[in-house]
Design a protein around this motif. Structure first.
Motif, PDB file in Angstrom:
ATOM      1  N   THR A 116     -10.105  -6.141  28.741  1.00 31.07           N
ATOM      2  CA  THR A 116      -8.932  -6.875  28.270  1.00 31.07           C
ATOM      3  C   THR A 116      -7.832  -5.877  27.934  1.00 31.07           C
ATOM      4  OG1 THR A 116     -10.359  -8.587  27.354  1.00 31.07           O
ATOM      5  CG2 THR A 116      -8.103  -8.499  26.528  1.00 31.07           C
ATOM      6  N   VAL A 117      -6.621  -6.157  28.409  1.00 30.52           N
ATOM      7  CA  VAL A 117      -5.464  -5.304  28.174  1.00 30.52           C
ATOM      8  C   VAL A 117      -4.471  -6.069  27.304  1.00 30.52           C
ATOM      9  CG1 VAL A 117      -3.576  -4.025  29.253  1.00 30.52           C
ATOM     10  CG2 VAL A 117      -5.760  -4.230  30.430  1.00 30.52           C
ATOM     11  N   LYS A 118      -4.036  -5.423  26.216  1.00 32.12           N
ATOM     12  CA  LYS A 118      -3.032  -6.007  25.323  1.00 32.12           C
ATOM     13  C   LYS A 118      -1.930  -4.987  25.126  1.00 32.12           C
ATOM     14  CE  LYS A 118      -6.427  -8.470  22.515  1.00 32.12           C
ATOM     15  NZ  LYS A 118      -6.975  -8.638  21.162  1.00 32.12           N
ATOM     16  N   GLY A 125      15.401  -5.227  28.678  1.00 30.90           N
ATOM     17  CA  GLY A 125      15.714  -4.905  27.291  1.00 30.90           C
ATOM     18  C   GLY A 125      14.990  -5.745  26.253  1.00 30.90           C
ATOM     19  N   VAL A 126      14.055  -6.581  26.687  1.00 34.35           N
ATOM     20  CA  VAL A 126      13.318  -7.466  25.782  1.00 34.35           C
ATOM     21  C   VAL A 126      11.834  -7.119  25.853  1.00 34.35           C
ATOM     22  CG1 VAL A 126      12.716  -9.865  25.254  1.00 34.35           C
ATOM     23  CG2 VAL A 126      15.007  -9.326  26.099  1.00 34.35           C
ATOM     24  N   SER A 127      11.193  -6.975  24.695  1.00 35.03           N
ATOM     25  CA  SER A 127       9.756  -6.699  24.637  1.00 35.03           C
ATOM     26  C   SER A 127       8.993  -7.936  24.194  1.00 35.03           C
ATOM     27  CB  SER A 127       9.458  -5.558  23.656  1.00 35.03           C
ATOM     28  OG  SER A 127       9.924  -4.345  24.172  1.00 35.03           O
ATOM     29  N   ARG A 128       7.894  -8.194  24.871  1.00 36.23           N
ATOM     30  CA  ARG A 128       7.022  -9.327  24.549  1.00 36.23           C
ATOM     31  C   ARG A 128       5.568  -8.868  24.618  1.00 36.23           C
ATOM     32  NH1 ARG A 128       9.744 -13.597  22.478  1.00 36.23           N
ATOM     33  NH2 ARG A 128      11.483 -14.179  23.783  1.00 36.23           N
ATOM     34  N   ASP A 129       4.738  -9.504  23.788  1.00 33.98           N
ATOM     35  CA  ASP A 129       3.301  -9.239  23.834  1.00 33.98           C
ATOM     36  C   ASP A 129       2.714  -9.845  25.102  1.00 33.98           C
ATOM     37  OD1 ASP A 129       3.224  -7.922  21.387  1.00 33.98           O
ATOM     38  OD2 ASP A 129       2.830  -9.756  20.262  1.00 33.98           O
ATOM     39  N   ILE A 130       1.847  -9.078  25.734  1.00 32.75           N
ATOM     40  CA  ILE A 130       1.130  -9.512  26.936  1.00 32.75           C
ATOM     41  C   ILE A 130      -0.349  -9.250  26.710  1.00 32.75           C
ATOM     42  CG2 ILE A 130       0.706  -8.978  29.383  1.00 32.75           C
ATOM     43  CD1 ILE A 130       3.303 -10.385  29.060  1.00 32.75           C
ATOM     44  N   GLN A 131      -1.182 -10.172  27.182  1.00 36.37           N
ATOM     45  CA  GLN A 131      -2.631  -9.954  27.192  1.00 36.37           C
ATOM     46  C   GLN A 131      -3.168 -10.515  28.493  1.00 36.37           C
ATOM     47  OE1 GLN A 131      -4.960 -11.024  23.712  1.00 36.37           O
ATOM     48  NE2 GLN A 131      -6.680 -11.594  25.014  1.00 36.37           N
ATOM     49  N   THR A 132      -3.986  -9.723  29.166  1.00 38.83           N
ATOM     50  CA  THR A 132      -4.593 -10.163  30.417  1.00 38.83           C
ATOM     51  C   THR A 132      -5.892  -9.386  30.636  1.00 38.83           C
ATOM     52  OG1 THR A 132      -4.159 -10.637  32.758  1.00 38.83           O
ATOM     53  CG2 THR A 132      -3.408  -8.501  31.932  1.00 38.83           C
ATOM     54  N   ASN A 133      -6.680  -9.823  31.577  1.00 40.82           N
ATOM     55  CA  ASN A 133      -7.879  -9.083  31.965  1.00 40.82           C
ATOM     56  C   ASN A 133      -7.539  -8.185  33.143  1.00 40.82           C
ATOM     57  OD1 ASN A 133      -9.664 -10.126  30.068  1.00 40.82           O
ATOM     58  ND2 ASN A 133     -10.077 -11.916  31.325  1.00 40.82           N
TER      59      ASN A 133
END
Length: 185
Positions: A116-118, A125-133
């Motif tokens: 799992t990658v987080k 210019g915008v940062s957001r949390d991402i989570q995926t396998n």
């Protein structure tokens, strides 16, 4: 005294080698994105993505030059860079993250491993949390990784003009394909 100094030097060299042998990199990673609507499918590829992965800690970073994305249609590429991504103002997309289970990938043994990658994906210019396998493939001492996830363009402040809103999906699929090399320190 000389014997102790030699032993200390050998131990330091062995320790340093095992620590540095844990880092992998590429400057030729492949990231693609795809937007599909009933009217049009848009796809672009970037095959010059940089990535560093520290196996021991699980830290993972990517950097992609926005202007390096290639389209089938040159005009589409120009609009992408000038009108949507504003590539001169926001020249790179980056990801800085972590494998939540770094020990799940055994680079010393051939096989397929899932982790799992987080982390934080920064686009426009915008940062957001991402989570995926991510799927890691180890074969004959070579390690590669693949992942796929979706993002919403409006989450990253990317505006789609009303005139082409039916041609471009707000949700795009991003695919990552990386062949890592051991990093020489």
């Amino acid at each position: 005294m000389i014997r102790q100094a030699m032993l200390l030097l050998i131990l330091a060299t062995a320790t340093t080698g095992s620590i540095f042998g844990q880092r992998y990199f590429t400057r030729e990673g492949h990231i693609s994105f795809r937007s599909e609507t009933p009217i049009q499918t848009i796809e672009a590829h970037n095959r010059s993505v940089s990535s560093v992965w520290d196996k021991a800690s699980g830290r993972l970073e990517f950097a992609a030059n926005i202007k390096a994305f290639q389209f089938e249609n040159g005009l589409m590429q120009q609009h992408f860079n000038e009108n949507y991504m504003e590539s001169d103002k926001y020249p790179k997309a980056t990801f800085k993250g972590q494998l939540s289970n770094p020990s799940a990938v055994n680079t010393g043994k051939d096989g397929q491993y899932t982790a799992t990658v987080k982390g934080q994906l920064n686009i426009h210019g915008v940062s957001r949390d991402i989570q995926t396998n991510a799927s890691f493939q180890v074969q004959s001492g070579k390690t590669s990784a693949t992942a796929s996830f979706q993002i919403a363009l409006d989450d990253y402040g990317i505006d789609i003009p009303t005139i082409v809103r039916l041609n471009i999906s707000n949700t795009v699929t991003i695919k990552v394909n990386i062949a890592y090399q051991p990093m020489a320190e």
